[in-house]
Structure formats: C-alpha cells, structure tokens
Design a protein around this motif. Structure first.
Motif, mmCIF file in Angstrom:
data_model
loop_
_atom_site.group_PDB
_atom_site.id
_atom_site.type_symbol
_atom_site.label_atom_id
_atom_site.label_comp_id
_atom_site.label_asym_id
_atom_site.label_seq_id
_atom_site.Cartn_x
_atom_site.Cartn_y
_atom_site.Cartn_z
ATOM 1 N N PHE A 139 36.913 48.399 30.933
ATOM 2 C CA PHE A 139 36.984 49.746 31.262
ATOM 3 C C PHE A 139 36.837 50.716 32.437
ATOM 4 N N MET A 140 38.214 51.670 32.483
ATOM 5 C CA MET A 140 37.881 51.547 33.712
ATOM 6 C C MET A 140 38.151 52.943 33.997
ATOM 7 N N GLY A 141 37.236 54.291 34.342
ATOM 8 C CA GLY A 141 38.007 55.651 34.045
ATOM 9 C C GLY A 141 39.554 55.848 34.528
ATOM 10 N N GLU A 142 40.849 56.616 34.456
ATOM 11 C CA GLU A 142 41.643 56.586 34.599
ATOM 12 C C GLU A 142 42.002 57.714 35.862
ATOM 13 N N ARG A 143 40.827 58.317 36.249
ATOM 14 C CA ARG A 143 40.940 58.260 37.959
ATOM 15 C C ARG A 143 40.666 57.155 38.984
ATOM 16 N N ASP A 144 39.902 56.528 38.516
ATOM 17 C CA ASP A 144 39.891 55.399 39.337
ATOM 18 C C ASP A 144 40.213 54.317 39.292
ATOM 19 N N VAL A 145 41.606 54.086 38.568
ATOM 20 C CA VAL A 145 42.469 53.382 38.340
ATOM 21 C C VAL A 145 43.831 53.322 38.806
ATOM 22 N N GLU A 146 43.713 55.295 38.992
ATOM 23 C CA GLU A 146 44.484 55.306 39.948
ATOM 24 C C GLU A 146 44.555 55.128 41.541
ATOM 25 N N ARG A 147 42.411 55.451 42.004
ATOM 26 C CA ARG A 147 43.193 54.929 43.256
ATOM 27 C C ARG A 147 42.306 53.754 43.458
ATOM 28 N N GLN A 148 41.498 52.963 43.004
ATOM 29 C CA GLN A 148 42.300 51.577 42.993
ATOM 30 C C GLN A 148 42.888 50.411 42.532
ATOM 31 N N ALA A 149 43.981 51.470 42.209
ATOM 32 C CA ALA A 149 45.187 49.885 41.819
ATOM 33 C C ALA A 149 45.243 49.132 42.541
ATOM 34 N N HIS A 150 44.823 48.958 43.829
ATOM 35 C CA HIS A 150 44.755 47.061 43.999
ATOM 36 C C HIS A 150 43.613 46.421 43.132
ATOM 37 N N ASN A 151 42.445 46.693 42.918
ATOM 38 C CA ASN A 151 41.583 45.809 42.045
ATOM 39 C C ASN A 151 41.842 46.252 40.714
ATOM 40 N N VAL A 152 43.051 47.011 40.714
ATOM 41 C CA VAL A 152 42.971 46.935 38.519
ATOM 42 C C VAL A 152 44.345 45.553 38.863
ATOM 43 N N PHE A 153 45.014 45.050 39.622
ATOM 44 C CA PHE A 153 45.576 44.406 39.706
ATOM 45 C C PHE A 153 45.661 43.170 40.145
ATOM 46 N N ARG A 154 44.404 43.306 40.658
ATOM 47 C CA ARG A 154 43.621 41.966 40.487
ATOM 48 C C ARG A 154 42.716 41.485 39.399
ATOM 49 N N MET A 155 41.909 42.579 38.934
ATOM 50 C CA MET A 155 42.100 42.341 37.347
ATOM 51 C C MET A 155 42.642 41.073 36.304
ATOM 52 N N ARG A 156 44.125 42.142 36.624
ATOM 53 C CA ARG A 156 44.974 41.807 35.555
ATOM 54 C C ARG A 156 45.693 39.974 35.970
ATOM 55 N N LEU A 157 45.324 40.229 37.511
ATOM 56 C CA LEU A 157 45.981 39.320 37.660
ATOM 57 C C LEU A 157 45.420 37.997 37.394
ATOM 58 N N LEU A 158 43.828 37.856 36.966
ATOM 59 C CA LEU A 158 42.496 37.429 36.927
ATOM 60 C C LEU A 158 43.102 37.094 35.017
ATOM 61 N N GLY A 159 43.551 37.570 34.813
ATOM 62 C CA GLY A 159 43.630 37.840 33.581
ATOM 63 C C GLY A 159 42.880 38.642 32.301
ATOM 64 N N ALA A 160 42.229 39.668 33.030
ATOM 65 C CA ALA A 160 41.575 40.415 32.061
ATOM 66 C C ALA A 160 42.118 41.183 31.615
ATOM 67 N N GLU A 161 41.823 42.418 30.485
ATOM 68 C CA GLU A 161 42.281 43.770 29.824
ATOM 69 C C GLU A 161 41.873 44.481 30.809
ATOM 70 N N VAL A 162 43.384 45.395 31.234
ATOM 71 C CA VAL A 162 42.105 47.033 32.298
ATOM 72 C C VAL A 162 42.240 47.608 30.314
ATOM 73 N N VAL A 163 41.097 49.002 29.696
ATOM 74 C CA VAL A 163 41.656 49.546 29.453
ATOM 75 C C VAL A 163 41.366 51.217 30.206
ATOM 76 N N PRO A 164 42.366 51.702 30.927
ATOM 77 C CA PRO A 164 42.199 53.015 30.922
ATOM 78 C C PRO A 164 41.247 53.722 30.398
ATOM 79 N N VAL A 165 40.086 54.724 30.962
ATOM 80 C CA VAL A 165 39.882 55.711 29.709
ATOM 81 C C VAL A 165 40.130 57.320 30.171
ATOM 82 N N THR A 166 40.369 58.056 29.436
ATOM 83 C CA THR A 166 41.178 59.240 29.162
ATOM 84 C C THR A 166 40.012 60.381 29.320
ATOM 85 N N THR A 167 39.242 60.322 29.034
ATOM 86 C CA THR A 167 38.088 61.239 28.098
ATOM 87 C C THR A 167 37.117 61.210 29.279
ATOM 88 N N GLY A 168 36.413 62.803 29.056
ATOM 89 C CA GLY A 168 35.345 63.607 30.297
ATOM 90 C C GLY A 168 36.161 63.383 31.750
#
Length: 393
Positions: A139-168
């Motif tokens: 689980f990763m805040g939507e703002r952080d998904v945007e500013r850390q796109a490099h790491n989001v790709f790495r997580m998905r490349l490793l097989g993880a599901e990344v869930v953007p959190v849109t609250t707060g």
C-alpha cells in the motif's frame, strides 16, 4: 555513563509512557501471535543463523564504514559514513524485511502486506517475497506513487501488487492506515510486514532488533578504526525512525552523542505531542483540537507525522537529541556529498548530512569531532526530485 536499556521495562511493549498496543480487538490475537513467534525465533540459533546467512549472501553485509575525506577537510570534523546505501535493494529496509519474512514463513503465513512511503520498504518486501515465494501486496500513497515511480516499477517487476491509497494526504500515514485495515480482513493468512519502529507491540521492538545490525557493525568498525574507539557523535535521519533506532542501539551505552534529524515538516520528536496513531502511543504533530496534522517532507520516507515510541523515550531521557533540517538543506547536502565523495545519498539520509554541514564548527558540533552518519539509502530513487529541485552550477 549509566546504562540505558532499549528494551521495554515493566509492561511489555512500553518505553516509559510510550508504545503499547492500541488496535481493534480483532487484531489483538494477531499481534500476540507475532510477539510470541518473534520471542521464540529470536531465541533460536537456527533462525538467527538463517537470517545472518541471508544478510551476508543476499544483502551484502557487513556494509563498509567509509571516511568522507574531502567533506571532512571542508567541515573541520571527521565524517564517517555507514553505507546502508550499498545493500542489495539500496537501503537499510532489507535488514528488517528479511527478518520479518522469515518469521512470516515460520508462522505459516502465506502472503505479505506492507506499507511504503519512499518505496524502499516496498521494494525490500517485494524482494523478500520473490526470494521466499510469498505473494506481496504493498500500500502506497497516491502522491508517493507519482513521485517514486521508479520504485513502483521495481516492486511490480518483482511481482508485487502495488495499491495506490487515495485518501487523506495520500502519503505514508494513509498507506499505513490502509495496510492495517487490510490486515484486519486477512489475519489468518497474511503477515503485516511493518517498515519502521512504529505500530503496535511487538513491531517497534522487533524492527529495532532486526535493524540493530547497523549499529552493532558500526560500533565494531569504529572500535577497529578510531583511536578513541567510539565516535563523538552518531547521526541518522528519522521518519518513523528504524535506521536511527538500529544505529543508536549499537551506541546507546557508549559516550557517543546521539542525534536524530527529522524533516522540518515531519518533526514528531522535535515538535510533537503525546497521541495515538497506528496502534501505538508516541509523539505526533497535532492541531489545537488534538487531531493528527499532515506532515510534509520532500523526502517521502520522512513524510510521517510522528516518531517511533523508542525515540520519544530517548528524547525524554535526554539520551538522544532530535533536530530538523529543511527541504532545501537536504537537497544541498545530497549534492554536496555527491560532488565531494562521489556518493549520492537518498534525500532522507541527506537530512542527517544537512545537520552535520550546518552544525560543524559550532558548539553543537565542535571542530575536531568525529561523526558517524548512517546513509540509510541511495539517491537513485530521487533523481526526478533532484532534477526539479537541485541547483547545479
């Protein structure tokens, strides 16, 4: 100096008035199961041997202690860098995650849940999941998904599901809340792999124990390399505070002065008040009505409104001092280290360096002092931010 223990005394999970377990009744058995499993595992030479073997073969421990020669000359203090940026995955997070992933497998759990801010804990959890054959949901805040796109790709490349959190605020605080809510629905099969020294007991204590490899290694390295055996100052950045807790654990019973450096806009230890969030009592930024305020930091990993309970306790004892660094100071420190030493630190770690740069030669950090700084991660993940913010002349 008198001995100070980092292990909770009296009520389990308490550091003075901080810590505890403030969770829904449905999570009490899950927390108790983790506490019991960790207690048994940590007393088992087989478990600790398996973890040590992974830390050596997979992570690359021990990490080196690097003298920052040119920067030291410029500042008039001796700066030593504990290089967690050189671990596999690029940060200290992997030390804790491998321990918790082994524990999850020992408990018979079949998948891992994690929260992440800067993405490094998510990458580490995805890495451990791939290594041990455990599915991972991050689980990763939507703002952080945007500013850390490099790491989001790495997580998905490793097989993880990344869930953007849109609250707060759509950052680490909200990602943590969402991960805990998900854990409630899946406590029998999923293991919640907490990334910092936060959360309900036993997580603050357990994460610190998995991270104390940093401080234990650094203390041995300093003893071998320094005439006085111990540095005058030990400095680390603090968000929730796991890299600092692990580093401080190796030096808390020495004469070294401990300094935790927070983001100016995420200064729970410096400016917080007692409150409860994410299952533990500690110091949090709050408004006049006692509501948790949003934190701000250019470093996603420090964008948290509170601090781990152990740090609040060390602050009250006067054993550790907590200060802040601004976004601009952190960016400038990252660029300065890159140019003076050929090392690009994570912006989180650059906060610790920023305090050293600012304080060197003052009564806070006198000339001739020896300073150990933990570089908790490398700056590759922050290139987009540095392109936008750094002034390169």
């Amino acid at each position: 100096m008198s001995s100070i223990t980092l292990r909770p005394a009296g009520v389990p999970g308490r550091y003075g008035s901080y810590g505890g377990r403030y969770v829904p009744e449905s999570l009490i058995p899950a927390c108790e199961a983790v506490a019991e499993a960790f207690s048994q595992a940590w007393a088992d030479p087989g478990f600790r041997g398996s973890l040590a073997a992974l830390l050596s073969a997979h992570v690359g421990r021990p990490t080196p202690l690097t003298p920052a020669v040119r920067l030291s000359t410029e500042l008039g203090v001796t700066v030593l860098l504990k290089r967690e940026d050189l671990t596999h995955t690029g940060s200290h997070k992997i030390n804790n995650v491998l321990g918790q992933a082994l524990l999850a497998r020992r408990m018979g759990r079949t998948r891992l849940i994690a929260e992440t801010g800067a993405g490094m804990h998510g990458v580490a959890t995805a890495t451990a999941g791939a290594l041990l054959g455990l599915p991972v949901k991050v689980f990763m805040g939507e703002r952080d998904v945007e500013r850390q796109a490099h790491n989001v790709f790495r997580m998905r490349l490793l097989g993880a599901e990344v869930v953007p959190v849109t609250t707060g605020s759509r950052t680490l605080k909200d990602a943590t809340s969402e991960a805990m809510r998900h854990w409630v629905t899946d406590v029998d099969e999923a293991y919640y792999c907490v990334g910092s020294v936060i959360g309900p007991h036993p997580y603050p204590m357990m994460v610190r124990e998995f991270q104390r490899v940093i401080g234990d290694e650094a203390r041995r390295q300093c003893a071998a390399e320094l005439p006085a055996a111990t540095p005058d100052y030990v400095v680390a950045c603090v968000g929730g505070g796991s890299n600092a807790a692990g580093t401080f654990a190796g030096f808390v019973e020495t004469s070294a002065k401990l300094v935790g450096v927070e983001a100016e806009g995420g200064s729970g230890a410096t400016n917080g008040e007692i409150g409860v969030l994410h299952g533990f009592q500690s110091l949090f930024l709050q408004d006049e009505h006692g509501q948790i305020k949003e934190a701000h930091s250019i470093a996603a990993g420090l964008d948290y409104p509170g601090v781990g309970p152990e740090h609040a306790y060390l602050r009250d004892l006067g054993r550790a001092r907590y200060v802040t660094a601004s976004d601009g100071e952190a960016i400038a420190a990252a660029v300065r280290l890159a140019r003076s030493e050929g090392v690009l630190p994570a912006i989180e770690s650059a906060h610790a360096l920023a305090w050293v740069v600012r304080a060197a030669g003052t009564p806070e950090l006198p000339r001739g002092s020896t300073v150990l700084v933990t570089l908790s991660g490398r700056g590759d993940k922050d290139i987009t931010t540095l392109i936008a913010e750094a002034e390169l002349a």
